[in-house]
Design an enzyme around this catalytic site. Structure first.
Site, mmCIF file in Angstrom:
data_model
loop_
_atom_site.group_PDB
_atom_site.id
_atom_site.type_symbol
_atom_site.label_atom_id
_atom_site.label_comp_id
_atom_site.label_asym_id
_atom_site.label_seq_id
_atom_site.Cartn_x
_atom_site.Cartn_y
_atom_site.Cartn_z
ATOM 1 N N GLU A 1 -9.957 -10.668 -7.384
ATOM 2 C CA GLU A 1 -9.021 -9.540 -7.249
ATOM 3 C C GLU A 1 -7.912 -9.600 -8.293
ATOM 4 O O GLU A 1 -7.495 -8.566 -8.825
ATOM 5 C CB GLU A 1 -8.417 -9.542 -5.835
ATOM 6 N N ASN B 1 -2.064 0.356 7.037
ATOM 7 C CA ASN B 1 -1.585 -0.929 7.565
ATOM 8 C C ASN B 1 -0.755 -1.721 6.554
ATOM 9 O O ASN B 1 -0.733 -2.935 6.570
ATOM 10 C CB ASN B 1 -2.759 -1.740 8.125
ATOM 11 N N TYR C 1 -12.526 -2.416 -3.190
ATOM 12 C CA TYR C 1 -13.039 -2.355 -1.813
ATOM 13 C C TYR C 1 -14.567 -2.275 -1.764
ATOM 14 O O TYR C 1 -15.123 -1.810 -0.758
ATOM 15 C CB TYR C 1 -12.407 -1.180 -1.071
ATOM 16 N N HIS D 1 -2.165 -5.398 1.658
ATOM 17 C CA HIS D 1 -3.433 -6.100 1.421
ATOM 18 C C HIS D 1 -3.115 -7.516 0.972
ATOM 19 O O HIS D 1 -2.177 -7.723 0.203
ATOM 20 C CB HIS D 1 -4.238 -5.397 0.313
ATOM 21 N N LYS E 1 0.817 -1.218 0.000
ATOM 22 C CA LYS E 1 0.000 0.000 0.000
ATOM 23 C C LYS E 1 0.851 1.269 0.000
ATOM 24 O O LYS E 1 2.063 1.214 0.260
ATOM 25 C CB LYS E 1 -0.942 -0.041 1.214
#
Ligand code: IDP
Ligand code: MG
Length: 139
Positions: free
Chosen positions: A126, A112, A49, A115, A9
């Site tokens: 995905e 965080n 998402y 993913h 990320k």
């Protein structure tokens, strides 16, 4: 062989953690079969998402994931989905165990670091969002 989608990320890219994260995942025997750097646009973020579209954090999450480039990777391996989720640690870095990627590097529940697909079904969906068939290698 099982495949999983990993996204490194924006916060991890900005903090220079790409190599560290890829190394950790490679060291447990996961095989890198596709990789690209891209700047996710709003449409892709909303699609990736979509399951969270009614959550209070959705707009903030979309802004975060589109704030800087990311690295998308497909890792292949035995129980790849489960192994990667375990190595990532809990969603909230404050609750993630030491030794996990989020536990060691994550700043807060949104920022965080990584993913990883949460099931083999999700992984298939995905992967299609981020990669074309001919961008995925077998070797
Ligand atoms: P996961 O990434 O561990 O599967 P999800 O619950 O699917 O966690 O949430 C997707 C992403 O949304 C998280 O990785 C995190 O970046 C963000 N997120 C989750 N919960 C919150 C929250 O309570 N506040 C802000 N962002 C959140
Ligand atoms: Mg999730």
């Amino acid at each position: 062989m099982e495949k999983s989608l990993v996204l490194i990320k924006p916060d991890a890219i900005q903090r220079g953690l790409v190599g560290t994260i890829i190394t950790r995942l490679e060291k447990v025997g996961l095989k890198l079969v596709a990789i690209k750097m891209l700047h996710i646009d709003k449409a892709l973020a909303q699609c990736h998402y979509a399951i969270h579209k009614d959550k209070f954090f959705f707009n903030s999450l979309v802004n975060y994931i589109t704030s800087a480039p990311i690295i998308a990777i497909i890792f292949e391996g035995k129980k790849a989905v489960e192994v990667i989720r375990k190595m990532m640690g809990a969603t909230d870095p404050a609750k993630a165990e030491a030794g996990t990627i989020r536990g060691d590097f994550g700043l807060d529940i949104e920022h965080n670091i990584i993913h990883g697909s949460d099931s083999t079904e999700t992984a298939t969906e995905e992967i299609k969002l981020f990669f074309l068939e001919d961008e995925i290698f077998s070797y």
